[in-house]
Design an enzyme around this catalytic site. Structure first.
Site, PDB file in Angstrom:
ATOM      1  N   THR A  49      36.142  16.387  15.760  1.00 22.70           N
ATOM      2  CA  THR A  49      36.640  16.566  17.119  1.00 22.70           C
ATOM      3  C   THR A  49      35.565  17.262  17.941  1.00 22.70           C
ATOM      4  O   THR A  49      34.468  17.533  17.442  1.00 22.70           O
ATOM      5  CB  THR A  49      37.928  17.416  17.127  1.00 22.70           C
ATOM      6  OG1 THR A  49      37.584  18.794  16.908  1.00 22.70           O
ATOM      7  CG2 THR A  49      38.901  16.973  16.037  1.00 22.70           C
ATOM      8  N   CYS A  50      35.903  17.585  19.191  1.00 19.06           N
ATOM      9  CA  CYS A  50      34.912  18.237  20.054  1.00 19.06           C
ATOM     10  C   CYS A  50      34.622  19.665  19.618  1.00 19.06           C
ATOM     11  O   CYS A  50      33.616  20.244  20.042  1.00 19.06           O
ATOM     12  CB  CYS A  50      35.370  18.211  21.509  1.00 19.06           C
ATOM     13  SG  CYS A  50      36.891  19.152  21.801  1.00 19.06           S
ATOM     14  N   ARG A  52      35.377  20.763  16.095  1.00 19.56           N
ATOM     15  CA  ARG A  52      35.650  20.864  14.658  1.00 19.56           C
ATOM     16  C   ARG A  52      35.008  19.698  13.912  1.00 19.56           C
ATOM     17  O   ARG A  52      35.076  18.548  14.351  1.00 19.56           O
ATOM     18  CB  ARG A  52      37.162  20.833  14.419  1.00 19.56           C
ATOM     19  CG  ARG A  52      37.597  20.834  12.972  1.00 19.56           C
ATOM     20  CD  ARG A  52      39.119  20.708  12.871  1.00 19.56           C
ATOM     21  NE  ARG A  52      39.781  21.670  13.740  1.00 19.56           N
ATOM     22  CZ  ARG A  52      39.981  22.942  13.415  1.00 19.56           C
ATOM     23  NH1 ARG A  52      39.588  23.392  12.238  1.00 19.56           N
ATOM     24  NH2 ARG A  52      40.553  23.764  14.262  1.00 19.56           N
ATOM     25  N   GLY A 115      48.752  19.488  20.711  1.00 17.88           N
ATOM     26  CA  GLY A 115      49.203  18.367  19.898  1.00 17.88           C
ATOM     27  C   GLY A 115      48.163  17.316  19.611  1.00 17.88           C
ATOM     28  O   GLY A 115      48.382  16.452  18.768  1.00 17.88           O
ATOM     29  N   GLN A 120      44.080  13.275  15.914  1.00 14.23           N
ATOM     30  CA  GLN A 120      42.754  13.323  15.302  1.00 14.23           C
ATOM     31  C   GLN A 120      42.844  13.319  13.774  1.00 14.23           C
ATOM     32  O   GLN A 120      42.031  12.707  13.089  1.00 14.23           O
ATOM     33  CB  GLN A 120      42.015  14.550  15.820  1.00 14.23           C
ATOM     34  CG  GLN A 120      41.699  14.448  17.305  1.00 14.23           C
ATOM     35  CD  GLN A 120      41.386  15.792  17.960  1.00 14.23           C
ATOM     36  OE1 GLN A 120      41.804  16.848  17.466  1.00 14.23           O
ATOM     37  NE2 GLN A 120      40.677  15.766  19.075  1.00 14.23           N
ATOM     38  N   GLY A 191      38.241   7.580  26.286  1.00 14.68           N
ATOM     39  CA  GLY A 191      38.786   7.828  24.957  1.00 14.68           C
ATOM     40  C   GLY A 191      40.083   8.613  25.014  1.00 14.68           C
ATOM     41  O   GLY A 191      40.747   8.690  26.055  1.00 14.68           O
ATOM     42  N   MET A 193      40.667  11.923  24.806  1.00 16.80           N
ATOM     43  CA  MET A 193      40.646  13.069  25.722  1.00 16.80           C
ATOM     44  C   MET A 193      40.694  12.609  27.170  1.00 16.80           C
ATOM     45  O   MET A 193      41.356  13.239  28.010  1.00 16.80           O
ATOM     46  CB  MET A 193      39.400  13.918  25.472  1.00 16.80           C
ATOM     47  CG  MET A 193      39.338  15.193  26.289  1.00 16.80           C
ATOM     48  SD  MET A 193      40.586  16.417  25.813  1.00 16.80           S
ATOM     49  CE  MET A 193      39.779  17.148  24.376  1.00 16.80           C
TER      50      MET A 193
END
Length: 434
Positions: A49-50, A52, A115, A120, A191, A193
């Site tokens: 993720t952005c 992690r 959430g 993800q 995407g 996000m």
């Protein structure tokens, strides 16, 4: 075999380090393949993720596996081992289960309770299934984590307490730029996000929302969902010129919005402009923040604003649910490990009964079928009663702490064929989201 997690996140590393290990879809796929090819790794999944990056593996041995998997992240960052290792974290076996459940519940997120991490995690499972790197162990773990994440949000108000990254970013720029209500908003990207950003801006009452993307088809598809306007990437500068707020969240590996673009877009206007940069690596060049009238809010600023997040009753209740779910999952997993041995033992007992009945029929050929069947059922009941207590106890003992492998002891005592034990079960991997 046990689950091993090696990761790096906003909780363990500064943004510049996270930016160096950030992955797009292709990078996540490559990292997944590299992890699966490591020695002693039986299964693998990657959550990217952005804020992690975590590698989940089912491994045969801890030592050796952790070194190779950590090396993948070190190489990805282009850093020295000494520079990156202090920012990595490791969870093993029971700790890995607890960590993933906390991640799915949103307790480890930058915005506590958000959430989006559920989607993800589901994507990580799907990616691993399609690549063939997720087997029964990780499939079971991720499926249960998704259920835990849904349960915590259904039974608590954790997802309503803390803002999303998008809403937090909009609140931050609203302090120096125009609020979303009645304003012009530009979303760069198409995407997940970007979808959240578009939905948030529309629901907050923006006068106009434009979706800009390099692939016009994706921009049109996203814009259609929320009544926004799809715009080709070539017109990004013009859109910035009319915007009050720009939210950028692309998967680009380089700067998308630089100072020259913003300066040219704002020529002839001095009204405030707010830029929310939710991408990693950053979409907005660092020099943009120095332009007059321009406010830039990135992930580093949002981390500081969101630090602490939801507290009190909601978090305590989520932790209680996670504790219950971890205990139940570990109990089921330990008991499942002895099930093949128990089934093989009962199968062996059945074979012994049948073999003895064949001998009896040969020695007493005059016995009628009714009598033979009555004898067979009687012998089976005796075998079942003799095996009942040992099989019940071995499942109970499997859930106790200690170094003893009761399944192995049972197999040794009854001289069970190892191949027979291994052949008992053939788990089927379910689809993500099932």
């Amino acid at each position: 075999m046990s689950v091993l997690v090696v990761g790096i996140s906003h909780n363990s590393a500064p943004m510049p380090i996270l930016e160096r290990v950030a992955l797009g879809p292709e990078g996540a796929q490559k990292l997944l393949a590299d992890a699966a090819s490591c020695d002693h790794v039986m299964e693998a999944a990657v959550i990217a993720t952005c804020n992690r990056l975590e590698i989940y593996t089912e491994v045969e041995r801890f030592h050796g596996s952790i070194e190779q998997i950590s090396r993948l992240l070190v190489d990805r960052a282009g850093a020295s081992t000494e520079e990156l290792l202090p920012h990595l974290y490791v969870h093993y076996d029971d700790g890995a289960v607890s960590h993933l459940f906390q991640v799915a519940a949103g307790l480890d997120s930058m915005a506590i309770g958000e959430g989006q991490i559920l989607g993800q995690a589901r994507e990580a499972l799907r990616r691993g299934q399609e690549a063939g790197t997720v087997g029964p162990a990780l499939n079971s773990l991720f499926q249960q984590a998704l259920r835990v994440g849904k349960r915590t949000r259904a039974e608590t108000g954790i997802d309503q307490v803390a803002p999303t990254l998008v809403s937090a970013g909009l609140d931050a720029v609203a302090e120096s730029a125009r609020p979303v209500l009645g304003g012009e908003v530009v979303v760069v990207g198409a995407g997940t996000m970007a979808g959240l950003a578009t939905a948030t801006a529309v629901r907050a009452g923006a006068r106009r929302v434009a979706v800009v993307n390099r692939t016009m088809e994706r921009a049109a598809r996203l814009a259609e969902q929320y009544g926004a306007h799809p715009v080709p990437f070539a017109q990004l500068e013009a859109e910035i010129g009319r915007a009050d707020i720009v939210i950028s969240c692309t998967g680009s590996t380089g700067v998308v919005i630089d100072a020259d673009m913003v300066r040219a877009a704002r020529r002839g206007t001095d009204r405030p402009l707010g830029l929310v940069d939710l991408a990693l690596p950053h979409d907005v060049g660092p020099e943009v923040a120095s332009l007059p009238g321009v406010t830039v809010v990135g992930l580093a600023e949002l981390r500081a604003r969101l630090q602490g997040g939801a507290t009190g009753r909601e978090v305590a209740e989520v932790r209680r649910i996670i504790g219950e779910e971890v205990a139940a999952f570990l109990t089921a997993r330990r008991q499942a490990k002895v099930t093949p041995t128990v089934v093989a033992l009962r199968s062996m007992a059945t074979d012994v009964v049948e073999a003895e009945m064949e001998r009896l029929e040969g020695r007493l050929p005059d016995l009628d079928d009714v009598t033979l069947e009555e004898i067979r059922q009687t012998v089976r009941r005796v075998a079942d009663k003799l095996l009942h207590e040992p099989t019940v106890r071995v499942k109970q003992l499997a859930d106790t702490d200690g170094a003893v492998s009761y399944a192995a002891a049972l197999a040794e005592l009854f001289a069970l064929d190892p191949d027979a034990v291994d052949a008992v079960t053939r788990p089927v991997v379910k689809e993500a989201g099932s």
